[in-house]
Motif scaffolding. Structure first.
Motif, PDB file in Angstrom:
ATOM      1  N   ASP A  25      -4.815   0.984   5.370  1.00 57.63           N
ATOM      2  CA  ASP A  25      -3.798   1.796   4.974  1.00 57.63           C
ATOM      3  C   ASP A  25      -2.534   1.287   5.252  1.00 57.63           C
ATOM      4  O   ASP A  25      -2.296   0.435   6.141  1.00 57.63           O
ATOM      5  N   ASP A  26      -1.588   2.059   4.738  1.00 56.70           N
ATOM      6  CA  ASP A  26      -0.198   1.779   4.901  1.00 56.70           C
ATOM      7  C   ASP A  26       0.372   1.941   6.471  1.00 56.70           C
ATOM      8  O   ASP A  26      -0.162   3.172   6.943  1.00 56.70           O
ATOM      9  N   GLY A  27       0.878   1.087   7.175  1.00 52.55           N
ATOM     10  CA  GLY A  27       1.514   1.198   8.475  1.00 52.55           C
ATOM     11  C   GLY A  27       0.280   0.879   9.441  1.00 52.55           C
ATOM     12  O   GLY A  27       0.625   1.030  10.729  1.00 52.55           O
ATOM     13  N   HIS A  33      -5.409   3.439  -1.151  1.00 55.29           N
ATOM     14  CA  HIS A  33      -5.095   2.727   0.091  1.00 55.29           C
ATOM     15  C   HIS A  33      -4.141   1.710  -0.292  1.00 55.29           C
ATOM     16  O   HIS A  33      -4.152   1.160  -1.362  1.00 55.29           O
ATOM     17  N   LEU A  34      -3.360   1.030   0.717  1.00 60.96           N
ATOM     18  CA  LEU A  34      -2.341   0.195   0.328  1.00 60.96           C
ATOM     19  C   LEU A  34      -3.038  -1.068   0.027  1.00 60.96           C
ATOM     20  O   LEU A  34      -2.939  -1.893  -0.867  1.00 60.96           O
TER      21      LEU A  34
END
Lengths: 145, 226
Positions: free
Chosen positions: B35-37, B6-7
């Motif tokens: 998470d990314d985005g 996960h980011l």
């Protein structure tokens, strides 16, 4: 959105310092220090080496009582004495200058060598070798003027 | 490289403050990921610990316990120099009170985060102009902050936060000082930015949470996920 670890690889590498960003301050200061020390070494080192090599040398200057020229065999003979670095004549061969290491040999050794060879020269002066070289240089300068 | 996928990963993070020799737990053990985005809202009452959490995610506030992983980097294990690079590379921050420099023009304010990046002067101006165009302020680049409306000042703050193209945008009550109409404009702008950036927004306004994809509720230093 699924997270892709490759997406921000460049940023990650930059943070971790894996990506070089020019020359660091440490590298620049090391190079500058080496240059300064090198330059100082270039100026100071030859003098230091010469001093270390010559710090124990003395010059003994002799003249024969008859003011005759020094025989070559005496000059070569004195050169073979332990501790003698150089033996040269000047003033038309009338003066003998012996450069020697005072920690290894003393003028009494030269006196006995001369006596063995039937000579009784006069010791005109005994002076530190570096001091004498400096005086000679200064005299040369004055002569040039 | 770790196995974090996960980011942003918050792992058993806690933060205590010392108040008159008494340890106050601003954040208890928090455990979640982003998470990314994603567009995540952190919601809670005043003093619930949401701004502390935001500053911890942004690498600005060392937690007392736990780890924060961003893009697999354990950000509080990094050296202070590396963490400064981390903030410069990964994080853009929008403050409630804008925090614009009053004696610098709009363009100069936006160029400010690039001051230590080593980007060339011409490129800095180009990048600043691009983001100012993105937030609709290309006509007002030479104005001083006090010559702008509150909404415009907020947009300058947003432009400044995104000029380095950080993957994560942290917004601390971005609409707190704005009227409802301007707040909606700003939220729409943030929604647009969410195409390129992960946004984490602290708010106590329920209406603003509607713009986000997920809400993390914080109460007494603990979080509840929705």
């Amino acid at each position: 959105m699924a997270y892709d670890t490759e997406k921000y690889r460049k940023k990650r590498e930059k943070v971790l310092g894996m990506k070089k960003r020019g020359i660091s301050f440490g590298v620049i200061s090391t190079i500058v220090s080496i240059c300064i020390m090198g330059a100082m070494g270039f100026v100071v080192l030859p003098g230091t080496i010469a001093y270390i090599a010559e710090r124990n040398l003395d010059d003994a200057i002799y003249r024969l009582e008859s003011s005759a020229s020094w025989p070559n065999e005496i000059v070569t003979g004195i050169l073979e004495t332990e501790g003698v670095v150089e033996a040269v004549t000047d003033k038309g061969g009338k003066r003998l200058i012996i450069t020697f290491d005072r920690q290894e040999v003393e003028v009494v050794i030269f006196s006995s060598f001369f006596a063995k060879n039937g000579l009784k020269p006069t010791l005109l002066n005994r002076v530190n070798h570096r001091q004498r070289v400096t005086i000679l240089k200064e005299e040369k300068k004055l002569e040039a003027l | 490289m770790t196995d974090n996928r996960h980011l942003i990963e918050i792992k058993e993070v806690g933060k205590d403050y010392l108040s008159k020799d008494v340890a106050v737990k601003a954040i208890r053990n928090m455990d979640f990921f982003i998470d990314d985005g994603e567009f995540v809202s952190i919601m809670g009452q005043s003093g619930s610990g949401k701004s502390t959490l935001l500053s911890i995610i942004g690498g600005l506030n060392h937690p007392t316990r736990g780890n924060v992983f961003v893009d697999t980097l354990d950000i509080y294990s990094l050296s202070s120099e590396q963490r400064a690079d981390f903030r410069s590379e990964y994080i853009g921050i929008i403050f409630q009170s804008f925090q614009l420099i009053p004696y610098l023009t709009v363009l100069e304010n936006v160029k400010l985060p690039m001051a230590i990046t080593g980007i060339k002067k011409g490129k800095k101006k180009e990048m600043a102009m691009n983001v100012l165009k993105k937030v609709g302020l290309q006509e007002k680049v030479n104005r001083l902050p006090d010559q702008l409306s509150g909404g415009e000042q907020e947009r300058v703050a947003i432009a400044r936060a995104i000029v380095n193209n950080p993957p994560i945008l942290l917004a601390d009550e971005p609409t707190g000082n704005l009227d409802s109409e301007t707040a909606i404009e700003v939220m729409n702008l943030l929604k647009e930015l969410n195409d390129d950036q992960t946004i984490i927004m602290v708010t106590h306004n329920q209406d603003m949470c509607a713009y986000s994809s997920r809400t993390i509720r914080v109460k007494d230093g603990e979080c509840f996920l929705y």
